[in-house]
Scaffold this motif. Structure first.
Motif, PDB file in Angstrom:
ATOM      1  N   ASP A  56       0.841  -1.209   0.000  1.00 17.33           N
ATOM      2  CA  ASP A  56       0.000   0.000   0.000  1.00 17.33           C
ATOM      3  C   ASP A  56       0.869   1.249   0.000  1.00 17.33           C
ATOM      4  O   ASP A  56       0.603   2.214  -0.728  1.00 17.33           O
ATOM      5  CB  ASP A  56      -0.881   0.046   1.255  1.00 17.33           C
ATOM      6  CG  ASP A  56      -2.060  -0.891   1.144  1.00 17.33           C
ATOM      7  OD1 ASP A  56      -2.241  -1.469   0.053  1.00 17.33           O
ATOM      8  OD2 ASP A  56      -2.771  -1.039   2.151  1.00 17.33           O
ATOM      9  N   LYS A  57       1.900   1.225   0.832  1.00 18.04           N
ATOM     10  CA  LYS A  57       2.778   2.393   0.905  1.00 18.04           C
ATOM     11  C   LYS A  57       3.480   2.600  -0.441  1.00 18.04           C
ATOM     12  O   LYS A  57       3.627   3.727  -0.913  1.00 18.04           O
ATOM     13  CB  LYS A  57       3.796   2.229   2.045  1.00 18.04           C
ATOM     14  CG  LYS A  57       3.173   2.390   3.448  1.00 18.04           C
ATOM     15  CD  LYS A  57       4.229   2.397   4.556  1.00 18.04           C
ATOM     16  CE  LYS A  57       3.575   2.666   5.927  1.00 18.04           C
ATOM     17  NZ  LYS A  57       4.546   2.694   7.026  1.00 18.04           N
ATOM     18  N   CYS A  58       3.930   1.496  -1.055  1.00 18.46           N
ATOM     19  CA  CYS A  58       4.638   1.635  -2.336  1.00 18.46           C
ATOM     20  C   CYS A  58       3.713   2.131  -3.446  1.00 18.46           C
ATOM     21  O   CYS A  58       4.104   2.982  -4.252  1.00 18.46           O
ATOM     22  CB  CYS A  58       5.304   0.312  -2.712  1.00 18.46           C
ATOM     23  SG  CYS A  58       6.914   0.158  -1.899  1.00 18.46           S
TER      24      CYS A  58
ATOM     25  N   ASP B 110       9.077  -2.624  -1.789  1.00 19.44           N
ATOM     26  CA  ASP B 110       8.611  -3.028  -0.462  1.00 19.44           C
ATOM     27  C   ASP B 110       9.708  -3.904   0.168  1.00 19.44           C
ATOM     28  O   ASP B 110       9.871  -5.058  -0.219  1.00 19.44           O
ATOM     29  CB  ASP B 110       7.295  -3.803  -0.631  1.00 19.44           C
ATOM     30  CG  ASP B 110       6.822  -4.412   0.673  1.00 19.44           C
ATOM     31  OD1 ASP B 110       7.439  -4.138   1.731  1.00 19.44           O
ATOM     32  OD2 ASP B 110       5.816  -5.159   0.624  1.00 19.44           O
ATOM     33  N   TYR B 111      10.435  -3.340   1.128  1.00 14.42           N
ATOM     34  CA  TYR B 111      11.577  -4.089   1.683  1.00 14.42           C
ATOM     35  C   TYR B 111      11.117  -5.319   2.454  1.00 14.42           C
ATOM     36  O   TYR B 111      11.889  -6.253   2.659  1.00 14.42           O
ATOM     37  CB  TYR B 111      12.462  -3.185   2.567  1.00 14.42           C
ATOM     38  CG  TYR B 111      11.821  -2.735   3.862  1.00 14.42           C
ATOM     39  CD1 TYR B 111      11.935  -3.500   5.018  1.00 14.42           C
ATOM     40  CD2 TYR B 111      11.093  -1.555   3.928  1.00 14.42           C
ATOM     41  CE1 TYR B 111      11.334  -3.080   6.207  1.00 14.42           C
ATOM     42  CE2 TYR B 111      10.508  -1.138   5.106  1.00 14.42           C
ATOM     43  CZ  TYR B 111      10.615  -1.901   6.241  1.00 14.42           C
ATOM     44  OH  TYR B 111      10.017  -1.499   7.399  1.00 14.42           O
ATOM     45  N   ARG B 112       9.845  -5.343   2.863  1.00 17.22           N
ATOM     46  CA  ARG B 112       9.382  -6.510   3.647  1.00 17.22           C
ATOM     47  C   ARG B 112       9.276  -7.766   2.785  1.00 17.22           C
ATOM     48  O   ARG B 112       9.175  -8.869   3.294  1.00 17.22           O
ATOM     49  CB  ARG B 112       8.022  -6.207   4.268  1.00 17.22           C
ATOM     50  CG  ARG B 112       8.133  -5.129   5.317  1.00 17.22           C
ATOM     51  CD  ARG B 112       6.854  -4.963   6.084  1.00 17.22           C
ATOM     52  NE  ARG B 112       6.983  -3.817   6.977  1.00 17.22           N
ATOM     53  CZ  ARG B 112       5.976  -3.233   7.586  1.00 17.22           C
ATOM     54  NH1 ARG B 112       4.758  -3.668   7.408  1.00 17.22           N
ATOM     55  NH2 ARG B 112       6.187  -2.206   8.384  1.00 17.22           N
TER      56      ARG B 112
ATOM     57  N   GLY C  82      17.465   1.357  14.775  1.00 22.02           N
ATOM     58  CA  GLY C  82      18.227   1.186  16.012  1.00 22.02           C
ATOM     59  C   GLY C  82      17.733   2.031  17.178  1.00 22.02           C
ATOM     60  O   GLY C  82      18.378   2.069  18.230  1.00 22.02           O
ATOM     61  N   TYR C  83      16.568   2.687  17.051  1.00 24.84           N
ATOM     62  CA  TYR C  83      16.160   3.635  18.095  1.00 24.84           C
ATOM     63  C   TYR C  83      15.778   2.956  19.415  1.00 24.84           C
ATOM     64  O   TYR C  83      15.747   3.606  20.458  1.00 24.84           O
ATOM     65  CB  TYR C  83      15.018   4.535  17.618  1.00 24.84           C
ATOM     66  CG  TYR C  83      15.450   5.579  16.591  1.00 24.84           C
ATOM     67  CD1 TYR C  83      16.759   5.632  16.130  1.00 24.84           C
ATOM     68  CD2 TYR C  83      14.560   6.501  16.084  1.00 24.84           C
ATOM     69  CE1 TYR C  83      17.154   6.575  15.187  1.00 24.84           C
ATOM     70  CE2 TYR C  83      14.949   7.451  15.149  1.00 24.84           C
ATOM     71  CZ  TYR C  83      16.242   7.477  14.704  1.00 24.84           C
ATOM     72  OH  TYR C  83      16.620   8.412  13.769  1.00 24.84           O
ATOM     73  N   ASP C  84      15.446   1.652  19.350  1.00 30.41           N
ATOM     74  CA  ASP C  84      15.147   0.959  20.610  1.00 30.41           C
ATOM     75  C   ASP C  84      16.399   0.396  21.263  1.00 30.41           C
ATOM     76  O   ASP C  84      16.308  -0.357  22.228  1.00 30.41           O
ATOM     77  CB  ASP C  84      14.112  -0.154  20.365  1.00 30.41           C
ATOM     78  CG  ASP C  84      12.692   0.404  20.430  1.00 30.41           C
ATOM     79  OD1 ASP C  84      12.476   1.344  21.212  1.00 30.41           O
ATOM     80  OD2 ASP C  84      11.828  -0.099  19.707  1.00 30.41           O
TER      81      ASP C  84
ATOM     82  N   LYS D 195       3.529   1.773  11.722  1.00 32.59           N
ATOM     83  CA  LYS D 195       2.062   1.712  11.579  1.00 32.59           C
ATOM     84  C   LYS D 195       1.508   3.003  10.987  1.00 32.59           C
ATOM     85  O   LYS D 195       0.388   3.029  10.493  1.00 32.59           O
ATOM     86  CB  LYS D 195       1.416   1.438  12.939  1.00 32.59           C
ATOM     87  CG  LYS D 195       1.652   0.012  13.407  1.00 32.59           C
ATOM     88  CD  LYS D 195       0.839  -0.313  14.647  1.00 32.59           C
ATOM     89  CE  LYS D 195       1.191  -1.699  15.158  1.00 32.59           C
ATOM     90  NZ  LYS D 195       0.919  -1.863  16.582  1.00 32.59           N
ATOM     91  N   ASN D 196       2.264   4.095  11.086  1.00 33.35           N
ATOM     92  CA  ASN D 196       1.807   5.354  10.474  1.00 33.35           C
ATOM     93  C   ASN D 196       1.938   5.272   8.958  1.00 33.35           C
ATOM     94  O   ASN D 196       2.756   4.519   8.435  1.00 33.35           O
ATOM     95  CB  ASN D 196       2.649   6.538  10.989  1.00 33.35           C
ATOM     96  CG  ASN D 196       4.109   6.426  10.569  1.00 33.35           C
ATOM     97  OD1 ASN D 196       4.728   5.387  10.770  1.00 33.35           O
ATOM     98  ND2 ASN D 196       4.654   7.461   9.979  1.00 33.35           N
ATOM     99  N   PHE D 197       1.087   6.056   8.286  1.00 32.05           N
ATOM    100  CA  PHE D 197       1.149   6.132   6.819  1.00 32.05           C
ATOM    101  C   PHE D 197       1.139   7.623   6.507  1.00 32.05           C
ATOM    102  O   PHE D 197       0.097   8.251   6.461  1.00 32.05           O
ATOM    103  CB  PHE D 197      -0.067   5.400   6.240  1.00 32.05           C
ATOM    104  CG  PHE D 197       0.012   5.117   4.759  1.00 32.05           C
ATOM    105  CD1 PHE D 197       0.791   5.882   3.894  1.00 32.05           C
ATOM    106  CD2 PHE D 197      -0.714   4.063   4.214  1.00 32.05           C
ATOM    107  CE1 PHE D 197       0.844   5.623   2.543  1.00 32.05           C
ATOM    108  CE2 PHE D 197      -0.678   3.787   2.856  1.00 32.05           C
ATOM    109  CZ  PHE D 197       0.104   4.571   2.026  1.00 32.05           C
TER     110      PHE D 197
END
Ligand code: NDP
Length: 338
Positions: A184-186, A200-202, A255-257, A328-330
């Motif tokens: 969807d994002k792509c 889509d890297y996933r 890496g933010y977590d 989860k944001n778009f």
């Protein structure tokens, strides 16, 4: 004076941030002193940098203090003023934080800026025509500096920064390849923003597979890369970078977590004579007027219609923020407060 719901940082995350790190409180708004204004926030901006400030660690900015209102960008309306510079009804952008109202000293330089909402909806001053937009502009213009016809790439391509990067790059005659999480994002990146391709890297389990997809999307190689993520995505893009190419290192959200973000092929920096430069947009205030003017024209003319994910009510801010850190944001993540 009105009651004010606020979200405080209650305790620091151990690893992943959770909703229990935050605390909702309600308090009275203090009476205005001379030179102060009361701003009712219409929108709160949620941004990945907030995750870094939740840690008590050395960084380019001070940590968010415990027990205080979470810091953050806001847009809203002056509802009461004891300053000659502002009157009730003025629309303003500032750093009001995770709360419904803020009392601001109008004399403090940079604390508030009036915005014109005639052609640009107020919420976009927190996104494409605000800090994230200027971030994209700085990396594209000041670091990548590609020539028309060259190919540039960006990760987190449909987010606040990535989508502005795509729109700016297309307006400047570049070929633009996006990398984003999900079909969807792509689709949105290509059909709505005008990216030439989006991957889509996933769908790719490793850097080798993603690198092959990039070769198809960027047959002439990549001259400039705007990095928002790090990790496997960055590894794959680096294998497709041209000689004398440039990387604007904007963010490493993977890496933010607290997980390490290893770089698999640093030798490519040498063999491709690449330039990699990290930057913090708030350290380049001199470019903001030019950048905001270009971004304001793109959005005001309707050439770029930025997408937003809008959570409702201050209570929803922690969950919306945690969602942003998981993709989860778009589009630009906001919290609507009115
Ligand atoms: P976005 O609107 O792009 O939202 C973050 C996106 O990052 C998510 O939607 C998701 O996109 C992706 N993402 C989230 N978690 C991960 C993960 N673990 N691994 C890979 N991707 C992930 O945020 P912004 O546009 O506001 O910010 C983008 C980047 O720019 C961030 O890294 C931020 O820190 C940085 N930034 C830096 C500034 C500077 O001055 N240097 C200023 C402003 C922002 P997807 O689903 O596509 O993976």
């Amino acid at each position: 004076m009105p009651q004010n719901k606020q979200i405080l940082l209650d305790n620091r995350p151990q690893g992943e941030a959770t909703a229990s790190n935050f605390k909702l409180v309600t308090g009275d708004t203090p009476a205005l002193q001379d030179g102060q204004v009361l701003v009712r926030h219409h929108y709160l901006s949620l941004d990945p940098y907030m995750r870094g400030r939740m840690n008590d660690a050395k960084s380019y900015a001070q940590p968010q203090p415990l027990g205080q209102v979470m810091q953050g960008g806001t847009v809203g309306e002056v509802v009461e003023s004891k300053s000659p510079k502002y009157k009730a009804g003025d629309k303003v952008v500032g750093m009001g934080g995770w709360q419904e109202y803020s009392v601001v000293s109008a004399e403090q330089p940079g604390a508030l800026r009036k915005v014109d909402t005639t052609h640009v909806p107020i919420s976009h001053y927190l996104g494409a025509v605000g800090m994230p937009g200027v971030t994209a502009w700085y990396g594209l213009v000041k670091i990548i500096d590609a020539k028309a016809g060259q190919t540039v790439a960006v990760s987190a391509a449909t987010g606040a920064v990535g989508s502005a990067f795509g729109a700016l790059a297309k307006a400047r005659g570049l070929r633009v390849v996006g990398i984003a999480g999900g079909a969807d994002k792509c689709n949105y990146a290509v059909k709505e923003i005008g990216f030439d391709a989006c991957i889509d890297y996933r769908e790719h389990k490793d850097a080798g597979s993603l690198s092959k997809a990039l070769k198809e999307a960027a047959p002439d190689g990549i001259s400039g890369y705007f990095e928002n993520v790090g990790g496997m995505v960055m590894d794959a893009v680096m294998t497709r970078m041209n000689a004398f190419s440039r990387i604007a290192l904007c963010g490493m959200i993977a890496g933010y977590d607290g997980k390490p973000v290893p770089m698999s092929f640093p030798q490519l920096l040498l063999t491709n004579r690449m330039r990699l430069e990290g930057f913090i947009v708030s350290e380049h205030m001199e470019v903001w007027p030019d950048a905001l003017s270009e971004l304001g024209q793109l959005v005001g003319s309707g050439k770029f219609r930025p997408r937003e994910s809008v959570a409702q009510g201050i209570e929803s801010a922690p969950e919306a923020f945690l969602g942003l850190l998981k993709g989860k944001n778009f589009g630009k993540q906001l919290v609507k407060l009115t």
